[in-house]
Scaffold this motif. Structure first.
Motif, PDB file in Angstrom:
ATOM      1  N   GLU A  24      38.516  -0.551 -43.619  1.00 52.22           N
ATOM      2  CA  GLU A  24      37.480   0.360 -43.132  1.00 52.22           C
ATOM      3  C   GLU A  24      36.474  -0.331 -42.198  1.00 52.22           C
ATOM      4  OE1 GLU A  24      34.123   2.838 -45.283  1.00 52.22           O
ATOM      5  OE2 GLU A  24      36.137   3.389 -45.924  1.00 52.22           O
ATOM      6  N   PRO A  25      35.882  -1.498 -42.528  1.00 52.23           N
ATOM      7  CA  PRO A  25      34.967  -2.128 -41.581  1.00 52.23           C
ATOM      8  C   PRO A  25      35.658  -2.558 -40.294  1.00 52.23           C
ATOM      9  CG  PRO A  25      34.625  -3.024 -43.770  1.00 52.23           C
ATOM     10  CD  PRO A  25      35.847  -2.162 -43.814  1.00 52.23           C
ATOM     11  N   ALA A  26      36.920  -2.956 -40.395  1.00 50.17           N
ATOM     12  CA  ALA A  26      37.628  -3.380 -39.193  1.00 50.17           C
ATOM     13  C   ALA A  26      37.771  -2.202 -38.238  1.00 50.17           C
ATOM     14  CB  ALA A  26      38.987  -3.958 -39.557  1.00 50.17           C
ATOM     15  N   ALA A  27      37.989  -1.007 -38.791  1.00 51.80           N
ATOM     16  CA  ALA A  27      38.130   0.169 -37.936  1.00 51.80           C
ATOM     17  C   ALA A  27      36.788   0.504 -37.267  1.00 51.80           C
ATOM     18  CB  ALA A  27      38.632   1.351 -38.759  1.00 51.80           C
TER      19      ALA A  27
ATOM     20  N   PRO B 153      32.517   1.959 -30.418  1.00 51.81           N
ATOM     21  CA  PRO B 153      31.366   1.462 -29.646  1.00 51.81           C
ATOM     22  C   PRO B 153      30.062   1.732 -30.402  1.00 51.81           C
ATOM     23  CG  PRO B 153      32.130   3.539 -28.739  1.00 51.81           C
ATOM     24  CD  PRO B 153      33.110   3.148 -29.817  1.00 51.81           C
ATOM     25  N   VAL B 154      29.042   0.981 -30.052  1.00 56.98           N
ATOM     26  CA  VAL B 154      27.713   1.173 -30.643  1.00 56.98           C
ATOM     27  C   VAL B 154      27.155   2.489 -30.117  1.00 56.98           C
ATOM     28  CG1 VAL B 154      25.373   0.241 -30.779  1.00 56.98           C
ATOM     29  CG2 VAL B 154      27.329  -1.307 -30.839  1.00 56.98           C
ATOM     30  N   CYS B 155      26.489   3.247 -30.983  1.00 62.99           N
ATOM     31  CA  CYS B 155      25.927   4.549 -30.596  1.00 62.99           C
ATOM     32  C   CYS B 155      24.846   4.379 -29.529  1.00 62.99           C
ATOM     33  CB  CYS B 155      25.330   5.250 -31.819  1.00 62.99           C
ATOM     34  SG  CYS B 155      26.564   5.717 -33.030  1.00 62.99           S
ATOM     35  N   ARG B 156      24.955   5.156 -28.466  1.00 63.47           N
ATOM     36  CA  ARG B 156      23.956   5.180 -27.403  1.00 63.47           C
ATOM     37  C   ARG B 156      23.754   6.634 -26.982  1.00 63.47           C
ATOM     38  NH1 ARG B 156      25.457   0.239 -27.056  1.00 63.47           N
ATOM     39  NH2 ARG B 156      24.961  -1.420 -25.692  1.00 63.47           N
ATOM     40  N   LEU B 157      22.561   6.951 -26.473  1.00 60.88           N
ATOM     41  CA  LEU B 157      22.284   8.299 -25.998  1.00 60.88           C
ATOM     42  C   LEU B 157      22.895   8.508 -24.624  1.00 60.88           C
ATOM     43  CD1 LEU B 157      18.567   8.792 -27.029  1.00 60.88           C
ATOM     44  CD2 LEU B 157      20.579   9.782 -28.092  1.00 60.88           C
ATOM     45  N   ASP B 158      23.314   9.744 -24.369  1.00 59.25           N
ATOM     46  CA  ASP B 158      23.864  10.114 -23.075  1.00 59.25           C
ATOM     47  C   ASP B 158      22.737  10.072 -22.047  1.00 59.25           C
ATOM     48  OD1 ASP B 158      25.257  11.120 -20.971  1.00 59.25           O
ATOM     49  OD2 ASP B 158      25.740  13.038 -21.895  1.00 59.25           O
ATOM     50  N   PRO B 159      22.884   9.348 -20.926  1.00 61.80           N
ATOM     51  CA  PRO B 159      21.789   9.258 -19.949  1.00 61.80           C
ATOM     52  C   PRO B 159      21.457  10.604 -19.296  1.00 61.80           C
ATOM     53  CG  PRO B 159      23.744   8.125 -19.131  1.00 61.80           C
ATOM     54  CD  PRO B 159      24.036   8.558 -20.530  1.00 61.80           C
ATOM     55  N   ARG B 160      22.401  11.549 -19.268  1.00 59.53           N
ATOM     56  CA  ARG B 160      22.125  12.851 -18.666  1.00 59.53           C
ATOM     57  C   ARG B 160      21.505  13.832 -19.650  1.00 59.53           C
ATOM     58  NH1 ARG B 160      28.109  12.855 -16.852  1.00 59.53           N
ATOM     59  NH2 ARG B 160      27.976  11.864 -18.833  1.00 59.53           N
ATOM     60  N   ASP B 161      21.767  13.677 -20.937  1.00 59.04           N
ATOM     61  CA  ASP B 161      21.230  14.586 -21.957  1.00 59.04           C
ATOM     62  C   ASP B 161      20.839  13.763 -23.169  1.00 59.04           C
ATOM     63  OD1 ASP B 161      20.522  16.654 -23.572  1.00 59.04           O
ATOM     64  OD2 ASP B 161      22.516  17.551 -23.708  1.00 59.04           O
ATOM     65  N   SER B 162      19.531  13.604 -23.382  1.00 53.67           N
ATOM     66  CA  SER B 162      19.063  12.723 -24.452  1.00 53.67           C
ATOM     67  C   SER B 162      19.250  13.332 -25.832  1.00 53.67           C
ATOM     68  CB  SER B 162      17.589  12.378 -24.235  1.00 53.67           C
ATOM     69  OG  SER B 162      16.812  13.562 -24.278  1.00 53.67           O
ATOM     70  N   ASN B 163      19.757  14.547 -25.925  1.00 54.82           N
ATOM     71  CA  ASN B 163      20.023  15.154 -27.231  1.00 54.82           C
ATOM     72  C   ASN B 163      21.447  14.897 -27.703  1.00 54.82           C
ATOM     73  OD1 ASN B 163      17.450  16.231 -27.433  1.00 54.82           O
ATOM     74  ND2 ASN B 163      18.030  18.072 -26.293  1.00 54.82           N
ATOM     75  N   LYS B 164      22.251  14.244 -26.892  1.00 56.11           N
ATOM     76  CA  LYS B 164      23.649  13.987 -27.239  1.00 56.11           C
ATOM     77  C   LYS B 164      23.938  12.496 -27.195  1.00 56.11           C
ATOM     78  CE  LYS B 164      25.326  18.333 -25.343  1.00 56.11           C
ATOM     79  NZ  LYS B 164      26.201  18.945 -24.350  1.00 56.11           N
ATOM     80  N   LEU B 165      24.985  12.103 -27.906  1.00 58.17           N
ATOM     81  CA  LEU B 165      25.447  10.720 -27.860  1.00 58.17           C
ATOM     82  C   LEU B 165      26.384  10.545 -26.670  1.00 58.17           C
ATOM     83  CD1 LEU B 165      26.156  10.098 -31.632  1.00 58.17           C
ATOM     84  CD2 LEU B 165      24.273   9.203 -30.288  1.00 58.17           C
ATOM     85  N   ALA B 166      26.409   9.340 -26.093  1.00 57.98           N
ATOM     86  CA  ALA B 166      27.271   9.077 -24.949  1.00 57.98           C
ATOM     87  C   ALA B 166      28.732   9.102 -25.355  1.00 57.98           C
ATOM     88  CB  ALA B 166      26.901   7.738 -24.303  1.00 57.98           C
TER      89      ALA B 166
ATOM     90  N   ALA C  41      24.076   0.711 -34.688  1.00 58.79           N
ATOM     91  CA  ALA C  41      23.751  -0.609 -34.138  1.00 58.79           C
ATOM     92  C   ALA C  41      23.674  -1.632 -35.260  1.00 58.79           C
ATOM     93  CB  ALA C  41      22.428  -0.549 -33.395  1.00 58.79           C
ATOM     94  N   PRO C  42      23.945  -2.899 -34.954  1.00 58.48           N
ATOM     95  CA  PRO C  42      23.856  -3.917 -35.994  1.00 58.48           C
ATOM     96  C   PRO C  42      22.428  -4.016 -36.514  1.00 58.48           C
ATOM     97  CG  PRO C  42      24.151  -4.942 -33.848  1.00 58.48           C
ATOM     98  CD  PRO C  42      24.306  -3.469 -33.657  1.00 58.48           C
ATOM     99  N   PRO C  43      22.267  -4.411 -37.772  1.00 58.57           N
ATOM    100  CA  PRO C  43      20.921  -4.488 -38.338  1.00 58.57           C
ATOM    101  C   PRO C  43      20.088  -5.559 -37.640  1.00 58.57           C
ATOM    102  CG  PRO C  43      22.498  -5.466 -39.842  1.00 58.57           C
ATOM    103  CD  PRO C  43      23.286  -4.835 -38.729  1.00 58.57           C
TER     104      PRO C  43
END
Length: 140
Positions: A26-29, A34-47, A54-56
């Protein structure tokens, strides 16, 4: 009931024999996501979805707080000021004067003094501001 207990025991034995193999994958998968980032065109959605958090952030280390004192500032010298010359007393406003006659350039009071200006704000011969209130005019 007995079949349910047997099924649970069989499942538990399968997990023990697998040696946590299912959990190890499971962790390997999630590392492949990719690390979660916001969509630059719509800040209410993920890219990109799905994504992994993100790592702690590493915990902050404590540092002793040092509060320094402000450097001593010299006291500015006191400069004596010369006394101001006596000023002439401000003239008191005169009593309101009755208006005799008015034209387009201003008014005359009962004594014949001219007040130049239109409307309620006029000037007397000395340049003082005068205020017209009905049938009276008073200069300040």
């Amino acid at each position: 009931m007995k079949t349910m207990i047997k099924t649970l025991l069989a499942l538990a034995c399968a997990l023990v024999l697998a040696g946590g193999h299912a959990w190890a994958q499971e962790p390997a998968a999630s590392d492949e996501l990719p690390v979660c980032r916001l969509d630059p065109r719509d800040s209410n959605k993920l890219a990109v979805e799905p994504c992994r958090p993100a790592p702690p952030v590493q915990p902050r280390r404590s540092v002793a707080q040092v509060i320094g004192r402000m450097p001593a500032q010299p006291v500015p010298p006191v400069v004596p000021m010369a006394p101001l010359p006596p000023s002439p007393a401000a003239p008191m406003p005169r009593a309101p004067q009755p208006i005799g006659a008015c034209d387009t350039g201003g008014c005359r009071d009962a004594a014949g003094a001219r007040y130049n200006g239109a409307g309620n704000a006029t000037l007397d011969a000395n340049g003082r501001i005068c205020h017209r209130n009905g049938a009276f005019i008073q200069c300040f």
